[in-house]
Design a protein around this motif. Structure first.
Motif, PDB file in Angstrom:
ATOM      1  N   LEU A 103       0.819  -1.207   0.000  1.00 30.16           N
ATOM      2  CA  LEU A 103       0.000   0.000   0.000  1.00 30.16           C
ATOM      3  C   LEU A 103       0.857   1.262   0.000  1.00 30.16           C
ATOM      4  CD1 LEU A 103      -2.965  -0.928   2.374  1.00 30.16           C
ATOM      5  CD2 LEU A 103      -2.914  -0.867  -0.119  1.00 30.16           C
ATOM      6  N   ASP A 104       2.084   1.155   0.547  1.00 31.12           N
ATOM      7  CA  ASP A 104       3.000   2.306   0.531  1.00 31.12           C
ATOM      8  C   ASP A 104       3.417   2.671  -0.893  1.00 31.12           C
ATOM      9  OD1 ASP A 104       2.917   2.582   3.253  1.00 31.12           O
ATOM     10  OD2 ASP A 104       4.734   1.417   3.625  1.00 31.12           O
ATOM     11  N   LYS A 105       3.281   1.701  -1.812  1.00 37.82           N
ATOM     12  CA  LYS A 105       3.674   1.932  -3.201  1.00 37.82           C
ATOM     13  C   LYS A 105       2.535   2.531  -4.039  1.00 37.82           C
ATOM     14  CE  LYS A 105       6.579  -2.218  -2.924  1.00 37.82           C
ATOM     15  NZ  LYS A 105       6.793  -3.590  -3.468  1.00 37.82           N
ATOM     16  N   VAL A 106       1.326   2.550  -3.466  1.00 39.56           N
ATOM     17  CA  VAL A 106       0.155   3.032  -4.194  1.00 39.56           C
ATOM     18  C   VAL A 106       0.014   4.541  -4.009  1.00 39.56           C
ATOM     19  CG1 VAL A 106      -2.352   2.836  -4.448  1.00 39.56           C
ATOM     20  CG2 VAL A 106      -0.989   0.811  -3.886  1.00 39.56           C
ATOM     21  N   ALA A 107      -0.272   5.244  -5.094  1.00 42.72           N
ATOM     22  CA  ALA A 107      -0.434   6.697  -5.031  1.00 42.72           C
ATOM     23  C   ALA A 107      -1.636   7.069  -4.162  1.00 42.72           C
ATOM     24  CB  ALA A 107      -0.614   7.257  -6.439  1.00 42.72           C
ATOM     25  N   CYS A 132      -9.048   5.607   3.192  1.00 38.41           N
ATOM     26  CA  CYS A 132      -7.782   5.671   3.913  1.00 38.41           C
ATOM     27  C   CYS A 132      -7.198   4.262   3.966  1.00 38.41           C
ATOM     28  CB  CYS A 132      -7.983   6.234   5.323  1.00 38.41           C
ATOM     29  SG  CYS A 132      -8.975   5.195   6.420  1.00 38.41           S
ATOM     30  N   SER A 133      -5.916   4.154   4.237  1.00 32.60           N
ATOM     31  CA  SER A 133      -5.235   2.852   4.157  1.00 32.60           C
ATOM     32  C   SER A 133      -5.817   1.829   5.131  1.00 32.60           C
ATOM     33  CB  SER A 133      -3.735   3.017   4.393  1.00 32.60           C
ATOM     34  OG  SER A 133      -3.489   3.559   5.675  1.00 32.60           O
ATOM     35  N   GLU A 134      -6.187   2.268   6.336  1.00 29.41           N
ATOM     36  CA  GLU A 134      -6.722   1.326   7.328  1.00 29.41           C
ATOM     37  C   GLU A 134      -8.061   0.765   6.883  1.00 29.41           C
ATOM     38  OE1 GLU A 134      -5.322  -0.028  10.036  1.00 29.41           O
ATOM     39  OE2 GLU A 134      -3.533   0.977   9.259  1.00 29.41           O
ATOM     40  N   ASP A 135      -8.939   1.625   6.391  1.00 23.36           N
ATOM     41  CA  ASP A 135     -10.243   1.146   5.923  1.00 23.36           C
ATOM     42  C   ASP A 135     -10.101   0.298   4.673  1.00 23.36           C
ATOM     43  OD1 ASP A 135     -11.916   2.197   7.895  1.00 23.36           O
ATOM     44  OD2 ASP A 135     -11.891   4.176   6.973  1.00 23.36           O
ATOM     45  N   PHE A 162      -2.540  -2.686  -7.079  1.00 21.75           N
ATOM     46  CA  PHE A 162      -1.179  -2.983  -6.635  1.00 21.75           C
ATOM     47  C   PHE A 162      -0.176  -2.860  -7.772  1.00 21.75           C
ATOM     48  CE2 PHE A 162      -4.053  -5.456  -3.856  1.00 21.75           C
ATOM     49  CZ  PHE A 162      -3.773  -4.807  -2.670  1.00 21.75           C
ATOM     50  N   LYS A 163       1.049  -2.474  -7.431  1.00 23.53           N
ATOM     51  CA  LYS A 163       2.087  -2.202  -8.428  1.00 23.53           C
ATOM     52  C   LYS A 163       3.058  -3.365  -8.616  1.00 23.53           C
ATOM     53  CE  LYS A 163       0.294   1.859  -8.687  1.00 23.53           C
ATOM     54  NZ  LYS A 163      -0.605   2.145  -9.809  1.00 23.53           N
ATOM     55  N   SER A 164       3.187  -4.222  -7.620  1.00 26.84           N
ATOM     56  CA  SER A 164       4.188  -5.289  -7.660  1.00 26.84           C
ATOM     57  C   SER A 164       3.629  -6.575  -8.269  1.00 26.84           C
ATOM     58  CB  SER A 164       4.695  -5.579  -6.244  1.00 26.84           C
ATOM     59  OG  SER A 164       5.448  -6.767  -6.205  1.00 26.84           O
ATOM     60  N   PRO A 165       4.193  -7.044  -9.396  1.00 26.82           N
ATOM     61  CA  PRO A 165       3.736  -8.310  -9.991  1.00 26.82           C
ATOM     62  C   PRO A 165       3.899  -9.484  -9.036  1.00 26.82           C
ATOM     63  CG  PRO A 165       5.112  -7.094 -11.541  1.00 26.82           C
ATOM     64  CD  PRO A 165       5.251  -6.403 -10.213  1.00 26.82           C
ATOM     65  N   GLU A 166       4.969  -9.441  -8.200  1.00 30.57           N
ATOM     66  CA  GLU A 166       5.201 -10.524  -7.252  1.00 30.57           C
ATOM     67  C   GLU A 166       4.071 -10.601  -6.219  1.00 30.57           C
ATOM     68  OE1 GLU A 166       8.847  -9.618  -9.310  1.00 30.57           O
ATOM     69  OE2 GLU A 166       7.498  -8.324  -8.162  1.00 30.57           O
ATOM     70  N   TYR A 167       3.619  -9.440  -5.763  1.00 26.84           N
ATOM     71  CA  TYR A 167       2.537  -9.441  -4.764  1.00 26.84           C
ATOM     72  C   TYR A 167       1.226  -9.893  -5.397  1.00 26.84           C
ATOM     73  CZ  TYR A 167      -0.435  -8.109  -0.874  1.00 26.84           C
ATOM     74  OH  TYR A 167      -1.335  -8.149   0.169  1.00 26.84           O
TER      75      TYR A 167
END
Length: 331
Positions: A103-107, A132-135, A162-167
């Motif tokens: 989530l830190d990678k998401v705008a 918000c990130s928590e919700d 999500f930005k990461s293909p691995e995730y």
């Protein structure tokens, strides 16, 4: 193309495979993942793409099933048991632990959260709404990553968030593994978490990794005094045997009529009890409505047997058998 191998202990290994993949290419890559060049060791494992088995012992059969190997798919490596089920928390834990970092990678954008209505927080956009990130975390975990927009109901794809293909591959692997473990012949060891396939369907098995002796179907430690080494079940308290058994209880509408106390849904295999009302039961999971006596879908029961909710359609309740449960490898 890039694919992801899931080793028996849940480790993720990314590898490149040729579009013109042959069985020898696959075996070489699998050996690299497992850390061995010994062909017999590589072939001692079973390989699946999601819930589709790959035949790695016959080139012609492998060519028929390799169509399931596509870009960024998950290839599971399972231990073979020669001699159901509780869902493990390995991938679930990994997915939840990595969610915060992803989530830190998401705008984000300073906006009012559509859930908690907090106006002083950074929010990320999920289709038509800001959260918000928590919700967002609570929402997506509650939905088990199968999300649709709160406002327009459009399905939200993982790649849209999500930005990461691995995730994304890990989340997809979690869903693939849930599907895989719905098969009666697939199981994880509760002690070491290794993923295994039962090739004989015998109940008494030894874990390929930690060597624990256990019942493959109910996953309890083996007790020779109380358990029987037979196919599909170790005894009357075993998972699948319990799902097939029932007692006859009084029918609500006719006191002289008997009805099974419990049944397994013929469509999704969810276990449900008679609710003390009519003979038709609506599955709480898949919503399939079927008859507790003949096991036919409600409308089919009425059509075939000219029956109603308060009448018997068959003299004796139809039995369910082990063959009804899905398997990775068909009988």
């Amino acid at each position: 193309m890039q694919v992801f191998f899931r080793t028996p202990n849940g480790r993720l290994v990314a590898r490149q495979l040729l579009d013109t993949l042959t069985l020898d290419d696959f075996i070489k890559t699998a050996g690299d993942v497992l850390g061995t060049t010994i062909r017999d060791e590589i072939l001692s494992w079973r390989y699946t793409v999601g819930s589709k088995p790959l035949d790695v012992k016959n080139a012609k059969e492998f060519d028929k099933c390799k169509q399931h190997i596509i870009k960024e798919c998950n290839i599971f490596v399972l231990g073979r048991l020669l001699g159901g089920s509780t869902f493990p928390d390995t991938l679930q834990t990994i997915v939840e632990q990595q969610l915060e970092d992803e989530l830190d990678k998401v705008a984000t954008h300073s906006s009012e959260c559509s859930i908690c209505l907090d106006t002083d927080t950074d929010c990320l956009k999920a289709c038509c709404v800001w959260m918000c990130s928590e919700d967002f975390k609570s929402w997506i975990l509650d939905k088990q990553f199968k999300t649709s927009c709160i406002l327009c109901s459009k399905v939200i794809m993982l790649k849209d968030i999500f930005k990461s293909p691995e995730y994304i591959a890990t989340v997809q692997a979690l869903e693939d593994e849930k599907q895989l473990l719905q098969n009666m012949d697939c199981q994880r060891c509760l002690n070491c978490n290794v993923l295994m396939h039962n090739e004989t369907m015998s109940s008494c098995q030894t874990c390929v990794k930690c060597h624990r002796l256990f019942c493959f179907f109910c996953n309890r430690n083996w007790n020779a005094a109380t358990m029987l080494n037979r196919q599909n079940s170790c005894g009357k308290e075993c998972v699948y045997e319990t799902m097939l058994s029932f007692q006859l209880v009084r029918f609500h509408y006719k006191r002289d009529m008997k009805i099974p106390s419990r049944r397994t849904c013929p469509r999704c295999f969810n276990f449900g009890a008679y609710d003390g009302k009519c003979k038709y039961h609506s599955c709480t999971v898949c919503k399939f409505t079927f008859c507790f006596l003949c096991l036919e879908e409600e409308n089919e029961c009425k059509r075939i047997h000219k029956s109603q909710y308060d009448h018997a359609c068959v003299r004796t309740p139809v039995s369910q058998t082990y063959s009804m449960f899905p398997r990775l490898v068909s009988l």
